[in-house]
Design a protein around this motif. Structure first.
Motif, PDB file in Angstrom:
ATOM      1  N   ARG A  37      53.086  38.576  33.079  1.00 43.83           N
ATOM      2  CA  ARG A  37      52.035  38.524  34.110  1.00 43.83           C
ATOM      3  C   ARG A  37      50.739  39.173  33.648  1.00 43.83           C
ATOM      4  O   ARG A  37      49.764  39.206  34.402  1.00 43.83           O
ATOM      5  CB  ARG A  37      52.523  39.211  35.392  1.00 43.83           C
ATOM      6  N   TYR A  43      50.163  35.789  50.612  1.00 45.56           N
ATOM      7  CA  TYR A  43      50.381  36.728  49.507  1.00 45.56           C
ATOM      8  C   TYR A  43      51.134  37.968  49.975  1.00 45.56           C
ATOM      9  O   TYR A  43      52.072  38.421  49.308  1.00 45.56           O
ATOM     10  CB  TYR A  43      49.039  37.130  48.896  1.00 45.56           C
ATOM     11  N   LEU A  48      58.062  37.079  40.708  1.00 45.66           N
ATOM     12  CA  LEU A  48      56.890  36.747  39.901  1.00 45.66           C
ATOM     13  C   LEU A  48      56.383  35.341  40.212  1.00 45.66           C
ATOM     14  O   LEU A  48      55.171  35.102  40.272  1.00 45.66           O
ATOM     15  CB  LEU A  48      57.229  36.839  38.413  1.00 45.66           C
ATOM     16  N   GLU A  67      54.194  35.204  43.086  1.00 45.40           N
ATOM     17  CA  GLU A  67      52.837  35.666  42.779  1.00 45.40           C
ATOM     18  C   GLU A  67      52.069  34.621  41.970  1.00 45.40           C
ATOM     19  O   GLU A  67      50.881  34.380  42.218  1.00 45.40           O
ATOM     20  CB  GLU A  67      52.885  36.966  41.984  1.00 45.40           C
ATOM     21  N   ASN A  68      52.741  34.013  41.014  1.00 40.09           N
ATOM     22  CA  ASN A  68      52.049  33.103  40.101  1.00 40.09           C
ATOM     23  C   ASN A  68      51.467  31.879  40.794  1.00 40.09           C
ATOM     24  O   ASN A  68      50.465  31.318  40.328  1.00 40.09           O
ATOM     25  CB  ASN A  68      53.002  32.660  38.985  1.00 40.09           C
ATOM     26  N   GLY A  84      54.685  37.244  50.694  1.00 38.77           N
ATOM     27  CA  GLY A  84      55.445  36.916  49.485  1.00 38.77           C
ATOM     28  C   GLY A  84      55.877  38.122  48.679  1.00 38.77           C
ATOM     29  O   GLY A  84      56.708  38.001  47.776  1.00 38.77           O
ATOM     30  N   ARG A  85      55.318  39.307  49.005  1.00 34.05           N
ATOM     31  CA  ARG A  85      55.685  40.534  48.274  1.00 34.05           C
ATOM     32  C   ARG A  85      56.959  41.135  48.888  1.00 34.05           C
ATOM     33  O   ARG A  85      56.929  42.185  49.510  1.00 34.05           O
ATOM     34  CB  ARG A  85      54.539  41.536  48.323  1.00 34.05           C
ATOM     35  N   HIS A 142      49.760  31.793  43.230  1.00 36.63           N
ATOM     36  CA  HIS A 142      48.416  32.104  43.730  1.00 36.63           C
ATOM     37  C   HIS A 142      47.359  31.958  42.650  1.00 36.63           C
ATOM     38  O   HIS A 142      46.161  32.108  42.934  1.00 36.63           O
ATOM     39  CB  HIS A 142      48.390  33.514  44.324  1.00 36.63           C
ATOM     40  N   TRP A 177      54.891  47.879  39.279  1.00 36.35           N
ATOM     41  CA  TRP A 177      55.266  46.643  39.975  1.00 36.35           C
ATOM     42  C   TRP A 177      56.640  46.791  40.617  1.00 36.35           C
ATOM     43  O   TRP A 177      56.838  46.415  41.773  1.00 36.35           O
ATOM     44  CB  TRP A 177      55.252  45.482  38.981  1.00 36.35           C
ATOM     45  N   ARG A 182      57.959  47.363  44.874  1.00 38.92           N
ATOM     46  CA  ARG A 182      58.965  46.504  45.496  1.00 38.92           C
ATOM     47  C   ARG A 182      60.279  47.227  45.713  1.00 38.92           C
ATOM     48  O   ARG A 182      61.338  46.631  45.783  1.00 38.92           O
ATOM     49  CB  ARG A 182      59.151  45.237  44.658  1.00 38.92           C
TER      50      ARG A 182
END
Length: 263
Positions: free
Chosen positions: A34, A233, A184, A187-188, A236-237, A190, A12, A16
């Protein structure tokens, strides 16, 4: 944090822009939250019991007009199970986290972002327009009203999940862990996937259960919402800012970034 969670955390961070051999203990624990596999099954079954009862009650109220109704209740159970599992691990971590004045929550609009907000508006706005149109301009009145009710239940479920994540305290001990927490959170949100609101009616188009002429509209509606959320998504990364995220990977070191083997 077990070995699989350690490997997931390393991958992860690498995705990034932060290549480390091992994350710091706190960042590792934060990323372990997660891991949706921990406790999700029994939570899903727990939520599915009232979900199936509600699906049966919904059938009694509206009949079999909307064949995809059960998919909505399965999705509700999945959504609530994942949210409950993640928040449970976050709360356990919060008990061992020393308060840090710099760990502030971002404004909700910034967390959600334009594309995710657009996906929500398209999912519910488009769904309501289609449902009302079917209810009042076609013989499929029951189908339209049934879809309208499921959109309302979806909105309620999504609101619970989103507010649960957005109102949770920021988990961080310094700037780098705060950056991880915010990534995080992006991501959450979603877990409350607006695309899943638009996907179930696709099943009805397969069996031609929708009112005549609405099959292409339902497919186009689902496609637009899915694309909007996918864009949200991907955007957002965001790469993590420079900082100490763990033991850095020495130059020339080969690291296996492949997923851990299933046991």
């Amino acid at each position: 944090m077990n070995r699989a969670e350690h490997q997931m955390a390393v991958r992860w961070l690498a995705n990034r822009g932060q290549r480390v051999l091992a994350p710091t203990p706190f960042i590792g624990a934060l990323l372990a939250t997660r891991n949706a596999a921990v406790g999700t099954l029994w939570r899903f079954l727990l939520f599915m019991v009232p979900g199936l009862a509600a699906a049966f009650g919904y059938q009694l109220a509206f009949g079999r007009a909307l064949g995809s109704r059960t998919l909505y209740f399965v999705y509700f159970a999945m959504q609530l199970a994942m949210w409950s599992g993640i928040r449970s691990r976050q709360r356990r971590l919060a008990k061992t986290t020393h308060p840090w004045p710099g760990a502030t929550r971002e404004p909700w609009p910034r967390v959600l972002g334009g594309w995710f907000t657009a996906a929500v508006v398209l999912a519910y706005g488009g769904g309501v327009v289609l449902a009302l149109s079917m209810a009042f301009t076609t013989p499929g009145r029951t189908y339209g009203l049934s879809l309208l009710g499921l959109l309302g239940l979806s909105a309620l479920c999504q609101a619970v999940v989103l507010t649960g994540f957005l109102r949770a305290p920021a988990l961080a001990e310094e700037p780098t862990s705060l950056a991880v927490h915010r990534a995080l959170l992006a991501e959450n949100i979603h877990v409350a996937a607006p695309a899943m609101v638009a996907v179930p009616p696709i099943v009805d188009t397969v069996f031609a259960e929708e009112p005549p002429g609405y099959g292409p509209l339902l497919l186009a509606y689902a496609a637009v919402v899915i694309v909007a959320e996918l864009v949200a998504y991907v955007r957002g990364r965001r790469p993590l800012p420079p900082g100490h995220y763990g033991d850095p990977v020495p130059r020339g070191t080969e690291v296996d970034w492949s997923p851990p083997e299933a046991r």
